[in-house]
Design a protein around this motif. Structure first.
Motif, PDB file in Angstrom:
ATOM      1  N   GLN A  24      38.824  33.543  51.586  1.00 64.72           N
ATOM      2  CA  GLN A  24      39.161  34.437  52.696  1.00 64.72           C
ATOM      3  C   GLN A  24      38.802  35.882  52.362  1.00 64.72           C
ATOM      4  N   GLU A  25      37.951  36.460  53.224  1.00 67.80           N
ATOM      5  CA  GLU A  25      37.632  37.895  53.175  1.00 67.80           C
ATOM      6  C   GLU A  25      37.270  38.394  51.778  1.00 67.80           C
ATOM      7  N   ILE A  26      36.282  37.750  51.184  1.00 65.92           N
ATOM      8  CA  ILE A  26      35.861  38.170  49.833  1.00 65.92           C
ATOM      9  C   ILE A  26      34.819  39.286  49.946  1.00 65.92           C
ATOM     10  N   SER A  27      35.121  40.427  49.355  1.00 60.23           N
ATOM     11  CA  SER A  27      34.152  41.527  49.293  1.00 60.23           C
ATOM     12  C   SER A  27      34.103  42.042  47.862  1.00 60.23           C
ATOM     13  N   CYS A  28      32.915  42.032  47.292  1.00 58.51           N
ATOM     14  CA  CYS A  28      32.753  42.573  45.940  1.00 58.51           C
ATOM     15  C   CYS A  28      31.260  42.693  45.670  1.00 58.51           C
ATOM     16  N   SER A  29      30.897  43.493  44.674  1.00 57.70           N
ATOM     17  CA  SER A  29      29.492  43.516  44.283  1.00 57.70           C
ATOM     18  C   SER A  29      29.377  43.608  42.771  1.00 57.70           C
ATOM     19  N   MET A  30      28.308  43.017  42.250  1.00 55.96           N
ATOM     20  CA  MET A  30      28.061  42.995  40.811  1.00 55.96           C
ATOM     21  C   MET A  30      26.631  43.461  40.571  1.00 55.96           C
ATOM     22  N   PRO A  31      26.438  44.295  39.522  1.00 52.16           N
ATOM     23  CA  PRO A  31      25.099  44.873  39.319  1.00 52.16           C
ATOM     24  C   PRO A  31      24.077  43.902  38.725  1.00 52.16           C
ATOM     25  N   ASP A  32      22.815  44.279  38.872  1.00 51.76           N
ATOM     26  CA  ASP A  32      21.697  43.550  38.276  1.00 51.76           C
ATOM     27  C   ASP A  32      21.899  43.468  36.756  1.00 51.76           C
ATOM     28  N   GLY A  33      21.627  42.327  36.179  1.00 50.92           N
ATOM     29  CA  GLY A  33      21.704  42.187  34.717  1.00 50.92           C
ATOM     30  C   GLY A  33      23.104  41.963  34.175  1.00 50.92           C
ATOM     31  N   SER A  34      24.085  41.824  35.056  1.00 53.01           N
ATOM     32  CA  SER A  34      25.460  41.645  34.557  1.00 53.01           C
ATOM     33  C   SER A  34      25.743  40.172  34.244  1.00 53.01           C
ATOM     34  N   PHE A  35      26.772  39.957  33.435  1.00 50.83           N
ATOM     35  CA  PHE A  35      27.260  38.606  33.129  1.00 50.83           C
ATOM     36  C   PHE A  35      28.662  38.544  33.702  1.00 50.83           C
ATOM     37  N   ILE A 213      35.488  38.305  38.020  1.00 46.39           N
ATOM     38  CA  ILE A 213      36.080  38.164  39.358  1.00 46.39           C
ATOM     39  C   ILE A 213      37.266  37.232  39.217  1.00 46.39           C
ATOM     40  N   ALA A 214      38.441  37.662  39.667  1.00 44.97           N
ATOM     41  CA  ALA A 214      39.627  36.796  39.595  1.00 44.97           C
ATOM     42  C   ALA A 214      40.022  36.391  41.011  1.00 44.97           C
ATOM     43  N   LEU A 215      40.152  35.074  41.216  1.00 46.54           N
ATOM     44  CA  LEU A 215      40.540  34.549  42.533  1.00 46.54           C
ATOM     45  C   LEU A 215      41.924  33.929  42.452  1.00 46.54           C
ATOM     46  N   GLU A 216      42.632  34.015  43.568  1.00 49.40           N
ATOM     47  CA  GLU A 216      43.933  33.347  43.641  1.00 49.40           C
ATOM     48  C   GLU A 216      44.072  32.775  45.046  1.00 49.40           C
ATOM     49  N   ALA A 217      44.206  31.467  45.135  1.00 54.28           N
ATOM     50  CA  ALA A 217      44.354  30.778  46.421  1.00 54.28           C
ATOM     51  C   ALA A 217      43.360  31.290  47.467  1.00 54.28           C
ATOM     52  N   GLY A 218      42.098  31.381  47.073  1.00 55.77           N
ATOM     53  CA  GLY A 218      41.033  31.736  48.007  1.00 55.77           C
ATOM     54  C   GLY A 218      40.871  33.218  48.282  1.00 55.77           C
ATOM     55  N   ARG A 219      41.702  34.034  47.644  1.00 56.74           N
ATOM     56  CA  ARG A 219      41.584  35.486  47.853  1.00 56.74           C
ATOM     57  C   ARG A 219      41.167  36.159  46.551  1.00 56.74           C
ATOM     58  N   LEU A 220      40.466  37.290  46.726  1.00 58.53           N
ATOM     59  CA  LEU A 220      40.039  38.054  45.560  1.00 58.53           C
ATOM     60  C   LEU A 220      41.205  38.899  45.074  1.00 58.53           C
ATOM     61  N   VAL A 221      41.589  38.728  43.804  1.00 57.37           N
ATOM     62  CA  VAL A 221      42.677  39.579  43.317  1.00 57.37           C
ATOM     63  C   VAL A 221      42.153  40.724  42.459  1.00 57.37           C
ATOM     64  N   HIS A 222      40.950  40.542  41.915  1.00 56.61           N
ATOM     65  CA  HIS A 222      40.378  41.629  41.130  1.00 56.61           C
ATOM     66  C   HIS A 222      38.890  41.372  40.928  1.00 56.61           C
ATOM     67  N   ALA A 223      38.100  42.430  40.960  1.00 54.26           N
ATOM     68  CA  ALA A 223      36.675  42.318  40.627  1.00 54.26           C
ATOM     69  C   ALA A 223      36.241  43.622  39.987  1.00 54.26           C
ATOM     70  N   GLY A 224      35.525  43.502  38.891  1.00 50.85           N
ATOM     71  CA  GLY A 224      35.048  44.720  38.237  1.00 50.85           C
ATOM     72  C   GLY A 224      34.676  44.436  36.805  1.00 50.85           C
ATOM     73  N   LYS A 225      34.734  45.477  35.974  1.00 45.08           N
ATOM     74  CA  LYS A 225      34.379  45.279  34.567  1.00 45.08           C
ATOM     75  C   LYS A 225      35.444  44.408  33.907  1.00 45.08           C
ATOM     76  N   THR A 226      35.028  43.555  32.980  1.00 47.10           N
ATOM     77  CA  THR A 226      35.958  42.611  32.354  1.00 47.10           C
ATOM     78  C   THR A 226      37.154  43.338  31.743  1.00 47.10           C
ATOM     79  N   ARG A 227      36.893  44.432  31.038  1.00 46.43           N
ATOM     80  CA  ARG A 227      38.011  45.110  30.377  1.00 46.43           C
ATOM     81  C   ARG A 227      39.047  45.577  31.404  1.00 46.43           C
ATOM     82  N   ASP A 228      38.581  46.046  32.578  1.00 50.74           N
ATOM     83  CA  ASP A 228      39.520  46.525  33.594  1.00 50.74           C
ATOM     84  C   ASP A 228      40.304  45.370  34.200  1.00 50.74           C
TER      85      ASP A 228
END
Ligand SMILES: Nc1ncnc2c1ncn2[C@@H]1O[C@H](COP(=O)(O)OP(=O)(O)OP(=O)(O)O)[C@@H](O)[C@H]1O
Length: 281
Positions: A24-35, A213-228
């Motif tokens: 549901q309503e997933i919005s996020c972006s990840m850069p070129d060359g990322s893992f 990217i962390a998902l919970e029951a179909g929703r995005l709970v966090h997306a970004g750098k792993t350390r964050d």
């Protein structure tokens, strides 16, 4: 290849009367060359997310953009050809009589010359660390670990710039797991590829990913750098401790930590966050 999910929802049609909202309503972006590691409990929508990115599923609403182009536009074939998808248990997809035929299949279909195919096979066998002696053997007469490497090699033969892997180490013993992850690291470095990996292994998140990217029951709970993401408090303390131990044991510094001091600081801050989140903390 940079990736952007814009307001993506996905609904499985279970039968005519019922449907199931997997994302549901997933919005996020990840850069070129990322893992990017995709994490979340079972059923949270991880595989659905990467299948949308592979172009195997079409969003019910919203759009998936790769290099700024929507994946489901008419002209997206070229873009999709640059995406490789390693299913869970990829060895179940093996079909050819020999390892050589298995590896050559995609490039033969694309009309490539034999010399070029042979050279590519030689290169890819090095990436997956398999001996050329097995090329004339049946893929079905290899060990489990070798079969998985052959199946992955067949996908890497096509030089995907965006590689999607769904639980690549499932069912492998710890030594084989580490070897498998090294294959992806080597490929990423060689081809400057972007990787998205679905995983339940917090070890692998800490050791190999730079974005998460962390998902919970179909929703995005966090997306970004792993350390964050790890410091956001979405990763429970036992798991944090588990990979801290793994890092110490392998004396491995994950990409998001500069030195041991940072590692200790990171464990402490995760622990404090956990305390803050406790009802009486
Ligand atoms: N073909 C399908 N038809 C109906 N529902 C489905 C289908 N595939 C998945 N689902 C449901 O969608 C939700 C998300 O599934 P998905 O496989 O993406 O989760 P996941 O996070 O990858 O799970 P796991 O970690 O167990 O592999 C789950 O509740 C699942 O039951």
């Amino acid at each position: 290849m940079d990736v952007c999910f814009k307001g993506v929802s996905y609904q499985y049609e279970t039968n005519q009367a019922k449907s199931y909202k997997a994302l549901q309503e997933i919005s996020c972006s990840m850069p070129d060359g990322s893992f990017t590691a995709v994490i979340g409990k079972t059923g949270s929508g991880k595989s659905t997310l990467v299948q949308l990115l592979a172009g195997l599923l079409e969003p019910t609403t919203g759009s998936v953009l790769v290099k700024g182009h929507a994946l489901h536009e008419d002209q997206s074939q070229l873009l999709r050809a640059q995406i490789g998808y390693v299913f869970q248990y990829p060895e179940h997809q093996l079909f050819a009589e020999t390892v050589y035929e298995e590896l050559a299949f995609g490039l033969k279909l694309a009309g490539e010359h034999k010399d070029h195919i042979d050279q590519r096979i030689e290169d890819i066998m090095k990436v997956v660390e398999l001996e050329s002696e097995i090329l004339q053997r049946s893929p079905f007469h290899l060990s489990g670990g070798q079969m998985r490497r052959v199946a992955i090699a067949a996908i890497l033969m096509m030089k995907p710039k965006l590689l999607l892997i769904d639980e690549p180490t499932a069912g492998l013993d710890p030594q084989l797991k580490e070897g498998m992850m090294k294959v992806f690291q080597r490929y990423k470095k060689q081809e400057n590829a972007t990787i998205w990996m679905v995983t339940h292994s917090m070890n692998d998140v800490a050791l190999y990913s730079d974005h998460c990217i962390a998902l919970e029951a179909g929703r995005l709970v966090h997306a970004g750098k792993t350390r964050d993401v790890l410091q956001s408090g979405h990763v429970p303390l036992p798991q944090t401790m588990a990979f801290a131990k793994a890092l110490m044991k392998h004396q491995h510094r994950p990409p998001f930590l500069k030195n041991t001091e940072e590692l200790v600081g990171w464990i402490t801050s995760s622990w404090l966050k956990e305390k803050e989140n406790e009802p009486n903390g």
